[in-house]
Design an enzyme around this catalytic site. Structure first.
Site, PDB file in Angstrom:
ATOM      1  N   LYS A  35      -0.072  -9.895  12.837  1.00  0.00           N
ATOM      2  CA  LYS A  35      -0.606  -8.938  11.865  1.00  0.00           C
ATOM      3  C   LYS A  35      -2.072  -9.235  11.610  1.00  0.00           C
ATOM      4  O   LYS A  35      -2.897  -8.330  11.523  1.00  0.00           O
ATOM      5  CB  LYS A  35       0.153  -9.053  10.534  1.00  0.00           C
ATOM      6  CG  LYS A  35       1.415  -8.240  10.480  1.00  0.00           C
ATOM      7  CD  LYS A  35       1.978  -8.163   9.069  1.00  0.00           C
ATOM      8  CE  LYS A  35       3.360  -7.537   9.127  1.00  0.00           C
ATOM      9  NZ  LYS A  35       4.080  -7.532   7.877  1.00  0.00           N
ATOM     10  N   GLU A 156       2.829  -2.774  -8.762  1.00  0.00           N
ATOM     11  CA  GLU A 156       2.259  -1.756  -7.872  1.00  0.00           C
ATOM     12  C   GLU A 156       3.163  -0.523  -7.862  1.00  0.00           C
ATOM     13  O   GLU A 156       4.357  -0.638  -7.710  1.00  0.00           O
ATOM     14  CB  GLU A 156       2.133  -2.340  -6.452  1.00  0.00           C
ATOM     15  CG  GLU A 156       1.574  -1.371  -5.449  1.00  0.00           C
ATOM     16  CD  GLU A 156       0.260  -0.764  -5.927  1.00  0.00           C
ATOM     17  OE1 GLU A 156      -0.690  -1.506  -6.175  1.00  0.00           O
ATOM     18  OE2 GLU A 156       0.205   0.478  -6.079  1.00  0.00           O
ATOM     19  N   LEU A 158       2.418   2.278  -5.858  1.00  0.00           N
ATOM     20  CA  LEU A 158       2.129   3.170  -4.730  1.00  0.00           C
ATOM     21  C   LEU A 158       3.414   3.651  -4.071  1.00  0.00           C
ATOM     22  O   LEU A 158       4.439   2.962  -4.077  1.00  0.00           O
ATOM     23  CB  LEU A 158       1.227   2.482  -3.702  1.00  0.00           C
ATOM     24  CG  LEU A 158       1.698   1.248  -2.932  1.00  0.00           C
ATOM     25  CD1 LEU A 158       2.650   1.592  -1.812  1.00  0.00           C
ATOM     26  CD2 LEU A 158       0.496   0.524  -2.368  1.00  0.00           C
ATOM     27  N   LYS A 209       7.843  -1.841 -14.134  1.00  0.00           N
ATOM     28  CA  LYS A 209       8.042  -1.504 -12.710  1.00  0.00           C
ATOM     29  C   LYS A 209       9.508  -1.161 -12.419  1.00  0.00           C
ATOM     30  O   LYS A 209       9.810  -0.158 -11.762  1.00  0.00           O
ATOM     31  CB  LYS A 209       7.569  -2.684 -11.849  1.00  0.00           C
ATOM     32  CG  LYS A 209       7.837  -2.539 -10.374  1.00  0.00           C
ATOM     33  CD  LYS A 209       7.062  -1.409  -9.738  1.00  0.00           C
ATOM     34  CE  LYS A 209       7.540  -1.158  -8.319  1.00  0.00           C
ATOM     35  NZ  LYS A 209       7.041   0.101  -7.797  1.00  0.00           N
ATOM     36  N   GLY A 275      16.265   5.815  -0.098  1.00  0.00           N
ATOM     37  CA  GLY A 275      16.207   4.594   0.707  1.00  0.00           C
ATOM     38  C   GLY A 275      14.872   3.942   0.486  1.00  0.00           C
ATOM     39  O   GLY A 275      14.275   4.067  -0.586  1.00  0.00           O
ATOM     40  N   CYS A 278      12.053  -0.200  -1.681  1.00  0.00           N
ATOM     41  CA  CYS A 278      11.984  -0.525  -3.108  1.00  0.00           C
ATOM     42  C   CYS A 278      13.208  -0.098  -3.912  1.00  0.00           C
ATOM     43  O   CYS A 278      13.905  -0.953  -4.467  1.00  0.00           O
ATOM     44  CB  CYS A 278      10.735   0.095  -3.721  1.00  0.00           C
ATOM     45  SG  CYS A 278       9.243  -0.669  -3.090  1.00  0.00           S
ATOM     46  N   ARG A 345      13.494   0.977   6.343  1.00  0.00           N
ATOM     47  CA  ARG A 345      14.282   0.053   5.523  1.00  0.00           C
ATOM     48  C   ARG A 345      15.197   0.846   4.581  1.00  0.00           C
ATOM     49  O   ARG A 345      14.732   1.703   3.843  1.00  0.00           O
ATOM     50  CB  ARG A 345      13.361  -0.888   4.731  1.00  0.00           C
ATOM     51  CG  ARG A 345      12.642  -1.904   5.623  1.00  0.00           C
ATOM     52  CD  ARG A 345      11.737  -2.824   4.843  1.00  0.00           C
ATOM     53  NE  ARG A 345      10.445  -2.232   4.530  1.00  0.00           N
ATOM     54  CZ  ARG A 345       9.434  -2.891   3.940  1.00  0.00           C
ATOM     55  NH1 ARG A 345       9.595  -4.160   3.603  1.00  0.00           N
ATOM     56  NH2 ARG A 345       8.301  -2.291   3.686  1.00  0.00           N
TER      57      ARG A 345
END
Ligand code: NAD
Length: 442
Positions: A35, A156, A158, A209, A275, A278, A345
């Site tokens: 990466k 976060e 997003l 969150k 799905g 998260c 995922r």
């Protein structure tokens, strides 16, 4: 400011790009050397709209550098943002990755003399930052949080598929702070953004969150429960139900004579379930956390149960239409958990393909971006539909939305279509001779 981001996945890299774009000097750390070199050569390790272009621009400006040297990156930075994975294993949050990263950050802090703020951006349950990360950092740095270094929790929000846009224009910035100095120092990285900033304690930021994710997941499972009731009645199309509900002024206000169609209404639609990396893992972790705190999160448990069983409803539709699935070719259009991402995922496509395969069907998958090992995949929609006994649309990619009845009729052995996202007009498709079935439609 000099910022180090630990973990260069979806969140870490996108956050790094948005901060570099604000003018900060960003160092992106990952243990995955592949990466690191991909990023430094300007190739994002995943697909996300706008990320490749932004990475090329930022690399050219020398505002972002990826590295596997965590120690040096932390030592050279004023702010350290932790964005490593926090998976759910055996229904519980697995903190092993973030604990390890905290130990490494602690070691680097030991040899640093300046004040730095360590900020957790990974999704962690209430109490994790104060009760697990803080003592780990203190143990390995031999320093005191709140005195020698600052500590924050900055969740976060997003959305994959819209990640860069969300990170560059956050609707709110939640900053959980150990103390005021930590919060004020950390907030400087966002000083150019006009988004509202909410300062809370660490526990509250963490729960904001989970509450946000659970709320959207609940809307989806509620919509799917209603689809089951509609199917049981047999004379109702759930899409008509949602049209009727969405026009309530409390949900969809009229401003200056026009409906504002708020984005949250897109969660109040029936489909084959949620799905992604998260919602499923986070709400499961929250349900277990609630039980451990002697709270029966029965609503959240039902949300999970409805979602776990929703892909099976798609298979039932196919079974009803084909009677016997053995030896039947089924085209599965869409493997990503939602459009505009290659992330598979917890995608509902996976249990659908698995169940169909167990029933003896010959499954051929297609997705414009996602690749899944173990699933036979073809490059074109036409190949997927070719000679198929039935097709099921699992992801609402634009490529699929644009399909006309003719394409299904032209290529399939028999045009049986299960619309698991309800993206087609039932009347148009039925009139054109397609056997059109869908979620929320008997
Ligand atoms: P990811 O698995 O895609 O990326 C995590 C990265 O961290 C990997 O590249 C991994 O190699 C790296 N890593 C692990 N240990 C490391 C270490 N010690 N040092 C350096 N790098 C290390 O995860 P993600 O999807 O980016 O999510 C990260 C966190 O953000 C999770 O807690 C997730 O719940 C949360 N989150 C994710 C999203 C999303 O849409 N993906 C949105 C909001 C919040």
């Amino acid at each position: 400011m000099k910022i180090s981001i630990i973990g260069t996945g979806y969140v870490g890299l996108v956050t790094g790009l948005s901060l570099a774009n604000l003018g900060h000097q960003v160092s992106c750390v990952d243990i995955d050397k592949n990466k690191v070199s991909q990023i430094n050569s300007g190739t994002p390790p995943f697909f996300e709209p706008g990320v490749a272009e932004m990475l090329t621009k930022i690399i050219k400006q020398k505002k972002l550098l990826a590295t596997d040297n965590l120690e040096k990156s932390v030592k050279d930075s004023e702010i350290v943002i932790v964005a490593v994975g926090t998976p759910t294993t055996n229904n519980k949050i697995d903190l092993s990755i973030i604990k390890k990263a905290s130990e490494q950050i602690g070691n680097a802090l030991e040899e640093s003399s300046d004040y730095k703020v360590i900020t957790v951006k990974s999704t962690v349950l209430p109490g994790t930052t104060a009760e697990i990360i803080k003592p780990t950092l203190e143990k390995y740095s031999k320093k005191t949080a709140g005195k020698d270094f600052g500590l924050c929790m900055n969740p976060e929000f997003l959305r994959e598929g819209n990640a860069l846009e969300d990170a560059m224009n956050p609707d709110r910035i939640v900053i959980g702070q150990l103390d005021e100095k930590s919060g004020q120092e950390f907030a400087k990285i966002y000083s150019k953004l006009s988004s509202p900033k909410i300062f809370t304690n660490l526990w509250t930021a963490e729960l904001i969150k989970y509450t946000s994710n659970s709320l959207f997941a609940t809307l989806i499972s509620f919509a799917n429960e209603i689809s089951r009731i509609a199917e049981a009645i047999g004379k109702v199309d759930v899409l008509d139900v949602w049209k009727g509900v969405h026009l309530d002024k409390r949900l969809n206000p009229i401003v200056e004579g026009k409906r504002i169609n708020p984005a949250f209404l897109s969660y109040l639609l029936s489909g084959c379930g949620f799905g992604g990396s998260c919602f499923p893992k986070d709400i499961q972790a929250l349900a277990t956390f609630a039980s451990e705190h002697n709270t029966d999160a029965s609503l959240i448990k039902s949300v999970i149960n409805i979602n776990d069983t929703q892909p099976g409803r798609v298979v039932s539709h196919l079974q009803k239409a084909l009677v016997n699935l053995k030896g039947k070719k089924i085209a599965v259009l869409g493997l990503a958990f939602k459009p505009e991402t290659d992330d598979t995922r917890e995608s509902p496509a996976l249990p659908i393909v698995k169940q169909l395969t167990l029933e003896g069907a010959e499954v051929v998958g297609h997705d414009p971006m996602a690749k899944v090992a173990d699933i036979i995949q073809v490059d074109t929609i036409k190949e997927a539909l070719g000679d198929a006994d039935a097709a099921v649309v699992v992801t609402s990619w634009k490529e699929y939305r644009d399909l006309t009845p003719d394409i299904f009729k032209q290529y399939m052995k028999q045009p049986i279509l299960i619309d698991a996202r309800r993206i087609y007009d039932k009347r148009v498709f039925s009139k054109a001779g397609i056997t059109y079935k869908g979620i929320g439609l008997a």
